[in-house]
Design a protein around this motif. Structure first.
Motif, PDB file in Angstrom:
ATOM      1  N   TYR A  59     -11.731 -13.655 -23.397  1.00 34.51           N
ATOM      2  CA  TYR A  59     -10.459 -14.108 -22.823  1.00 34.51           C
ATOM      3  C   TYR A  59      -9.570 -14.733 -23.906  1.00 34.51           C
ATOM      4  O   TYR A  59      -8.399 -14.406 -24.037  1.00 34.51           O
ATOM      5  CB  TYR A  59     -10.734 -15.113 -21.698  1.00 34.51           C
ATOM      6  N   ARG A  60     -10.166 -15.626 -24.711  1.00 35.99           N
ATOM      7  CA  ARG A  60      -9.394 -16.290 -25.784  1.00 35.99           C
ATOM      8  C   ARG A  60      -8.941 -15.280 -26.836  1.00 35.99           C
ATOM      9  O   ARG A  60      -7.832 -15.365 -27.351  1.00 35.99           O
ATOM     10  CB  ARG A  60     -10.212 -17.417 -26.426  1.00 35.99           C
ATOM     11  N   GLN A  63      -5.973 -13.296 -25.592  1.00 37.60           N
ATOM     12  CA  GLN A  63      -4.759 -14.120 -25.573  1.00 37.60           C
ATOM     13  C   GLN A  63      -4.224 -14.464 -26.952  1.00 37.60           C
ATOM     14  O   GLN A  63      -3.017 -14.400 -27.177  1.00 37.60           O
ATOM     15  CB  GLN A  63      -5.031 -15.425 -24.821  1.00 37.60           C
ATOM     16  N   TYR A  64      -5.113 -14.842 -27.867  1.00 36.35           N
ATOM     17  CA  TYR A  64      -4.654 -15.442 -29.115  1.00 36.35           C
ATOM     18  C   TYR A  64      -4.967 -14.645 -30.379  1.00 36.35           C
ATOM     19  O   TYR A  64      -4.413 -14.926 -31.428  1.00 36.35           O
ATOM     20  CB  TYR A  64      -5.243 -16.850 -29.274  1.00 36.35           C
ATOM     21  N   LEU A  91      -5.584 -11.217 -16.650  1.00 35.47           N
ATOM     22  CA  LEU A  91      -6.334 -11.409 -17.894  1.00 35.47           C
ATOM     23  C   LEU A  91      -7.755 -11.897 -17.673  1.00 35.47           C
ATOM     24  O   LEU A  91      -8.657 -11.533 -18.420  1.00 35.47           O
ATOM     25  CB  LEU A  91      -5.612 -12.409 -18.796  1.00 35.47           C
TER      26      LEU A  91
END
Length: 117
Positions: A59-60, A63-64, A91
């Motif tokens: 997930y992180r 996103q990043y 997401l």
């Protein structure tokens, strides 16, 4: 013949039953490190905790660190077709589905290595 489990819980249960759960953790750690995404799941991690931590990591990354996420999928050799079939509108769900695809591919590697060693 290799038949992949249909969800994360069944996959982790099968890995434990086959006495290959530790090998699965080693494979995950190895491939994440190859992708320069240092992750170090302890050998003592429980299946439920592994599932949660892997989901959070993916997930992180989505996103990043999207480029690193794509590189990880390439290194692990997750099928591009399977990724394209996923619904990316949520997401959290996407990360969960991708985590399952990663586990499935890693399990396949471990299973084949064990079967044909």
């Amino acid at each position: 013949m290799f038949i992949a489990p249909i969800n994360t819980d069944l996959l982790l249960k099968e890995a434990e039953q086959e006495m290959l759960y530790q090998q699965l953790i080693l494979q995950l750690n190895k491939d994440f490190n190859l992708a320069n995404e240092g992750i170090d799941f302890p050998m003592s991690i429980l299946p439920e905790e592994l599932k949660i931590q892997l989901h959070e990591k993916i997930y992180r990354m989505i996103q990043y660190k999207f480029a690193e996420y794509l590189n990880l999928l390439y290194i692990i050799d997750v099928s591009e077709d399977q990724i394209k079939k996923l619904d990316g509108s949520d997401l959290v769900i996407l990360a969960e589905d991708v985590a399952f695809l990663i586990l499935k591919r890693e399990w396949q590697k471990v299973w084949f290595r064990n079967k044909y060693k």
